[in-house]
Design a protein around this motif. Structure first.
Motif, PDB file in Angstrom:
ATOM      1  N   ASP A  81       0.857  -1.179   0.000  1.00  0.00           N
ATOM      2  CA  ASP A  81       0.000   0.000   0.000  1.00  0.00           C
ATOM      3  C   ASP A  81       0.897   1.234   0.000  1.00  0.00           C
ATOM      4  OD1 ASP A  81      -2.048   1.777   0.135  1.00  0.00           O
ATOM      5  OD2 ASP A  81      -2.429   1.480   2.285  1.00  0.00           O
ATOM      6  N   ILE A  82       1.160   1.791  -1.166  1.00  0.00           N
ATOM      7  CA  ILE A  82       2.098   2.911  -1.280  1.00  0.00           C
ATOM      8  C   ILE A  82       1.323   4.211  -1.199  1.00  0.00           C
ATOM      9  CG2 ILE A  82       3.778   4.058  -2.740  1.00  0.00           C
ATOM     10  CD1 ILE A  82       4.533   1.423  -3.898  1.00  0.00           C
ATOM     11  N   THR A  83       1.515   4.925  -0.100  1.00  0.00           N
ATOM     12  CA  THR A  83       0.977   6.270   0.044  1.00  0.00           C
ATOM     13  C   THR A  83       2.085   7.255  -0.301  1.00  0.00           C
ATOM     14  OG1 THR A  83       1.588   6.328   2.371  1.00  0.00           O
ATOM     15  CG2 THR A  83      -0.592   5.461   1.833  1.00  0.00           C
ATOM     16  N   ASP A  84       1.815   8.534  -0.085  1.00  0.00           N
ATOM     17  CA  ASP A  84       2.827   9.548  -0.399  1.00  0.00           C
ATOM     18  C   ASP A  84       4.069   9.383   0.458  1.00  0.00           C
ATOM     19  OD1 ASP A  84       1.256  10.637  -2.335  1.00  0.00           O
ATOM     20  OD2 ASP A  84       0.320  12.114  -0.997  1.00  0.00           O
ATOM     21  N   MET A  85       3.889   9.110   1.763  1.00  0.00           N
ATOM     22  CA  MET A  85       5.032   8.980   2.661  1.00  0.00           C
ATOM     23  C   MET A  85       5.808   7.699   2.390  1.00  0.00           C
ATOM     24  SD  MET A  85       5.284  11.662   4.425  1.00  0.00           S
ATOM     25  CE  MET A  85       6.478  11.087   5.616  1.00  0.00           C
ATOM     26  N   THR A  86       5.096   6.587   2.226  1.00  0.00           N
ATOM     27  CA  THR A  86       5.791   5.322   1.979  1.00  0.00           C
ATOM     28  C   THR A  86       6.469   5.331   0.614  1.00  0.00           C
ATOM     29  OG1 THR A  86       3.735   4.363   1.126  1.00  0.00           O
ATOM     30  CG2 THR A  86       4.260   4.003   3.458  1.00  0.00           C
ATOM     31  N   LYS A  87       5.932   6.062  -0.342  1.00  0.00           N
ATOM     32  CA  LYS A  87       6.558   6.171  -1.650  1.00  0.00           C
ATOM     33  C   LYS A  87       7.904   6.873  -1.558  1.00  0.00           C
ATOM     34  CE  LYS A  87       5.689   7.650  -6.386  1.00  0.00           C
ATOM     35  NZ  LYS A  87       4.724   8.303  -7.303  1.00  0.00           N
ATOM     36  N   ILE A  88       7.981   7.897  -0.717  1.00  0.00           N
ATOM     37  CA  ILE A  88       9.247   8.610  -0.520  1.00  0.00           C
ATOM     38  C   ILE A  88      10.273   7.695   0.122  1.00  0.00           C
ATOM     39  CG2 ILE A  88      10.354  10.509   0.710  1.00  0.00           C
ATOM     40  CD1 ILE A  88       7.750  12.077   0.403  1.00  0.00           C
ATOM     41  N   VAL A  89       9.839   6.897   1.113  1.00  0.00           N
ATOM     42  CA  VAL A  89      10.755   5.978   1.790  1.00  0.00           C
ATOM     43  C   VAL A  89      11.290   4.937   0.823  1.00  0.00           C
ATOM     44  CG1 VAL A  89      10.945   4.233   3.591  1.00  0.00           C
ATOM     45  CG2 VAL A  89       9.704   6.351   4.048  1.00  0.00           C
ATOM     46  N   VAL A  90      10.402   4.366   0.011  1.00  0.00           N
ATOM     47  CA  VAL A  90      10.818   3.341  -0.947  1.00  0.00           C
ATOM     48  C   VAL A  90      11.793   3.916  -1.964  1.00  0.00           C
ATOM     49  CG1 VAL A  90      10.011   1.849  -2.811  1.00  0.00           C
ATOM     50  CG2 VAL A  90       8.764   1.940  -0.659  1.00  0.00           C
ATOM     51  N   VAL A  91      11.525   5.132  -2.457  1.00  0.00           N
ATOM     52  CA  VAL A  91      12.418   5.757  -3.435  1.00  0.00           C
ATOM     53  C   VAL A  91      13.782   6.023  -2.833  1.00  0.00           C
ATOM     54  CG1 VAL A  91      12.803   7.848  -4.789  1.00  0.00           C
ATOM     55  CG2 VAL A  91      10.573   6.745  -4.816  1.00  0.00           C
ATOM     56  N   MET A  92      13.811   6.489  -1.561  1.00  0.00           N
ATOM     57  CA  MET A  92      15.090   6.756  -0.905  1.00  0.00           C
ATOM     58  C   MET A  92      15.874   5.468  -0.692  1.00  0.00           C
ATOM     59  SD  MET A  92      14.063   9.686   1.876  1.00  0.00           S
ATOM     60  CE  MET A  92      15.714   9.687   2.563  1.00  0.00           C
ATOM     61  N   GLU A  93      15.193   4.395  -0.288  1.00  0.00           N
ATOM     62  CA  GLU A  93      15.879   3.118  -0.086  1.00  0.00           C
ATOM     63  C   GLU A  93      16.383   2.554  -1.406  1.00  0.00           C
ATOM     64  OE1 GLU A  93      13.202   0.614   1.967  1.00  0.00           O
ATOM     65  OE2 GLU A  93      13.503   1.576   3.921  1.00  0.00           O
ATOM     66  N   SER A  94      15.608   2.716  -2.474  1.00  0.00           N
ATOM     67  CA  SER A  94      16.029   2.216  -3.780  1.00  0.00           C
ATOM     68  C   SER A  94      17.249   2.983  -4.284  1.00  0.00           C
ATOM     69  CB  SER A  94      14.882   2.337  -4.782  1.00  0.00           C
ATOM     70  OG  SER A  94      13.773   1.562  -4.364  1.00  0.00           O
ATOM     71  N   ALA A  95      17.227   4.313  -4.118  1.00  0.00           N
ATOM     72  CA  ALA A  95      18.356   5.119  -4.555  1.00  0.00           C
ATOM     73  C   ALA A  95      19.609   4.760  -3.773  1.00  0.00           C
ATOM     74  CB  ALA A  95      18.030   6.601  -4.392  1.00  0.00           C
ATOM     75  N   GLU A  96      19.466   4.533  -2.464  1.00  0.00           N
ATOM     76  CA  GLU A  96      20.624   4.176  -1.643  1.00  0.00           C
ATOM     77  C   GLU A  96      21.164   2.801  -2.024  1.00  0.00           C
ATOM     78  OE1 GLU A  96      21.895   3.960   3.094  1.00  0.00           O
ATOM     79  OE2 GLU A  96      19.849   4.450   2.495  1.00  0.00           O
ATOM     80  N   SER A  97      20.266   1.862  -2.318  1.00  0.00           N
ATOM     81  CA  SER A  97      20.698   0.536  -2.737  1.00  0.00           C
ATOM     82  C   SER A  97      21.465   0.597  -4.059  1.00  0.00           C
ATOM     83  CB  SER A  97      19.489  -0.388  -2.877  1.00  0.00           C
ATOM     84  OG  SER A  97      19.877  -1.648  -3.377  1.00  0.00           O
ATOM     85  N   GLY A  98      20.947   1.354  -5.024  1.00  0.00           N
ATOM     86  CA  GLY A  98      21.645   1.501  -6.295  1.00  0.00           C
ATOM     87  C   GLY A  98      22.965   2.214  -6.156  1.00  0.00           C
ATOM     88  N   LEU A  99      23.016   3.223  -5.265  1.00  0.00           N
ATOM     89  CA  LEU A  99      24.258   3.967  -5.057  1.00  0.00           C
ATOM     90  C   LEU A  99      25.322   3.101  -4.398  1.00  0.00           C
ATOM     91  CD1 LEU A  99      25.574   6.713  -5.407  1.00  0.00           C
ATOM     92  CD2 LEU A  99      24.690   7.366  -3.156  1.00  0.00           C
ATOM     93  N   GLN A 100      24.917   2.228  -3.491  1.00  0.00           N
ATOM     94  CA  GLN A 100      25.868   1.324  -2.845  1.00  0.00           C
ATOM     95  C   GLN A 100      26.523   0.388  -3.862  1.00  0.00           C
ATOM     96  OE1 GLN A 100      23.648  -0.659   0.196  1.00  0.00           O
ATOM     97  NE2 GLN A 100      23.762   1.030   1.657  1.00  0.00           N
ATOM     98  N   LEU A 101      25.721  -0.185  -4.751  1.00  0.00           N
ATOM     99  CA  LEU A 101      26.264  -1.097  -5.754  1.00  0.00           C
ATOM    100  C   LEU A 101      27.148  -0.362  -6.759  1.00  0.00           C
ATOM    101  CD1 LEU A 101      23.069  -3.251  -6.428  1.00  0.00           C
ATOM    102  CD2 LEU A 101      25.056  -3.881  -5.073  1.00  0.00           C
ATOM    103  N   ALA A 102      26.718   0.831  -7.181  1.00  0.00           N
ATOM    104  CA  ALA A 102      27.506   1.602  -8.146  1.00  0.00           C
ATOM    105  C   ALA A 102      28.826   2.063  -7.528  1.00  0.00           C
ATOM    106  CB  ALA A 102      26.697   2.805  -8.628  1.00  0.00           C
ATOM    107  N   ALA A 103      28.790   2.503  -6.268  1.00  0.00           N
ATOM    108  CA  ALA A 103      30.014   2.955  -5.602  1.00  0.00           C
ATOM    109  C   ALA A 103      30.994   1.814  -5.408  1.00  0.00           C
ATOM    110  CB  ALA A 103      29.659   3.590  -4.257  1.00  0.00           C
ATOM    111  N   ARG A 104      30.486   0.619  -5.172  1.00  0.00           N
ATOM    112  CA  ARG A 104      31.384  -0.535  -5.012  1.00  0.00           C
ATOM    113  C   ARG A 104      32.106  -0.834  -6.327  1.00  0.00           C
ATOM    114  NH1 ARG A 104      30.348  -5.964  -1.704  1.00  0.00           N
ATOM    115  NH2 ARG A 104      30.793  -4.417  -0.129  1.00  0.00           N
ATOM    116  N   ILE A 105      31.410  -0.732  -7.445  1.00  0.00           N
ATOM    117  CA  ILE A 105      32.048  -0.941  -8.747  1.00  0.00           C
ATOM    118  C   ILE A 105      33.152   0.087  -8.960  1.00  0.00           C
ATOM    119  CG2 ILE A 105      31.669  -0.827 -11.245  1.00  0.00           C
ATOM    120  CD1 ILE A 105      28.899  -1.977 -10.775  1.00  0.00           C
ATOM    121  N   LEU A 106      32.887   1.352  -8.648  1.00  0.00           N
ATOM    122  CA  LEU A 106      33.888   2.401  -8.826  1.00  0.00           C
ATOM    123  C   LEU A 106      35.095   2.178  -7.918  1.00  0.00           C
ATOM    124  CD1 LEU A 106      31.590   5.565  -9.042  1.00  0.00           C
ATOM    125  CD2 LEU A 106      32.776   4.416 -10.912  1.00  0.00           C
TER     126      LEU A 106
END
Length: 233
Positions: A81-106
Motif C-alpha cells: 500500500d504505497i501512500t505519499d510517505m511510503t513512496k518517498i521511503v521506498v524511493v530513498m531506499e532504492s536510490a541508496e541501494s543503487g548507489l551502494q552497488l555503483a560505488a562498489r564498482i567504482l
C-alpha cells in the motif's frame, strides 16, 4: 605520492587488504572515498588523463546501469500500500541501494587501475619471488607467458599479411600460431637450460628490488585507515 616507486609486491598486498575490507562493507561513502583517493594517486603518479578517461568510461557506464537498476527495481516489493510517505521511503531506499552497488564498482575499479597503471608486471613478479618467496618455477613460467603476448601479436599480424598476399580468404590462424608457440617455448627452455637454470638452486639476481620503510608503513597504515573510515561511517 608517486605509487610507481613503491615496491610492487607490498603495493599489491596493500590493495588486496583494502579490497578485502571493502568486500564486507556496503557504505557508499567509504567506496566513493576510496575511488577518489585512487584517482588522485593515479594523477600524482603521472598516469595519462586520456588513458584514465578511456579506462573509466565503461566502468562509469556499468555503474550508472547498476544504479538505475537498483533505483527503479531495488525495493519494488517493500510495501504493497504505497501512500505519499511510503513512496518517498521506498524511493530513498532504492536510490541508496543503487548507489551502494555503483560505488562498489567504482571503488574496485579504482583499486584495480591504480595497481595496473602504476606497476610493471615484470617487477611485480620479481618482487613476489624476492620478497614473498614465490617459487622460481612459477615466477619464470608467468614471465615467459607474459612475454609470449607480443610474440603472438606479431605472429598474428604476419599471418594476416601472408594470407592477404596469397589471396586466401579462409584464415586458419590456430595451426601456424600453435607451431610458433611451440618453437618459442622450446627456444626459451633451451636458453634457460644453457644458462644453468635449475629449480631450487641458489641464484643471483640481475635486479635486486629494495624494500623501503614506507612500504612497511603503507601496508599497515592504509588498511587501518580504511577500517577507521568504515567504523566512523
Amino acid at each position: 605520492m608517486n605509487t610507481s616507486k613503491l615496491n610492487p609486491g607490498f603495493k599489491g598486498l596493500t590493495i588486496f587488504l583494502i579490497s578485502l575490507i571493502l568486500s564486507f562493507e556496503y557504505n557508499y561513502y567509504v567506496n566513493i572515498s576510496v575511488f577518489l583517493i585512487c584517482l588522485i594517486l593515479m594523477l600524482l603518479s603521472k598516469v595519462s588523463i586520456k588513458r584514465l578517461c578511456i579506462s573509466f568510461l565503461p566502468v562509469i557506464i556499468m555503474a550508472l546501469g547498476v544504479f538505475f537498476t537498483g533505483y527503479f527495481y531495488g525495493n519494488e516489493s517493500a510495501t504493497t500500500d504505497i501512500t505519499d510517505m511510503t513512496k518517498i521511503v521506498v524511493v530513498m531506499e532504492s536510490a541508496e541501494s543503487g548507489l551502494q552497488l555503483a560505488a562498489r564498482i567504482l571503488a574496485y575499479a579504482g583499486l584495480g587501475f591504480l595497481f595496473v597503471y602504476t606497476t610493471d608486471p615484470r617487477m611485480f613478479i620479481l618482487s613476489l619471488m624476492q620478497q614473498f618467496r614465490l617459487s622460481e618455477k612459477f615466477a619464470y613460467g608467468i614471465m615467459a607467458a607474459y612475454n609470449f603476448i607480443p610474440i603472438v601479436k606479431n605472429e598474428y599480424r604476419n599471418i594476416t599479411y601472408a594470407y592477404r598476399a596469397r589471396g586466401v580468404k579462409k584464415n586458419l590462424f590456430m595451426l601456424p600460431m600453435l607451431v610458433t608457440a611451440i618453437r618459442s617455448s622450446e627456444n626459451i627452455a633451451m636458453a634457460m637450460e644453457s644458462k644453468g637454470f635449475q629449480v631450487g638452486a641458489k641464484r643471483s639476481q640481475y635486479r635486486k628490488l629494495e624494500t623501503k620503510i614506507i612500504d612497511y608503513i603503507l601496508v599497515v597504515l592504509l588498511p587501518l585507515i580504511t577500517l577507521y573510515i568504515v567504523r566512523v561511517y
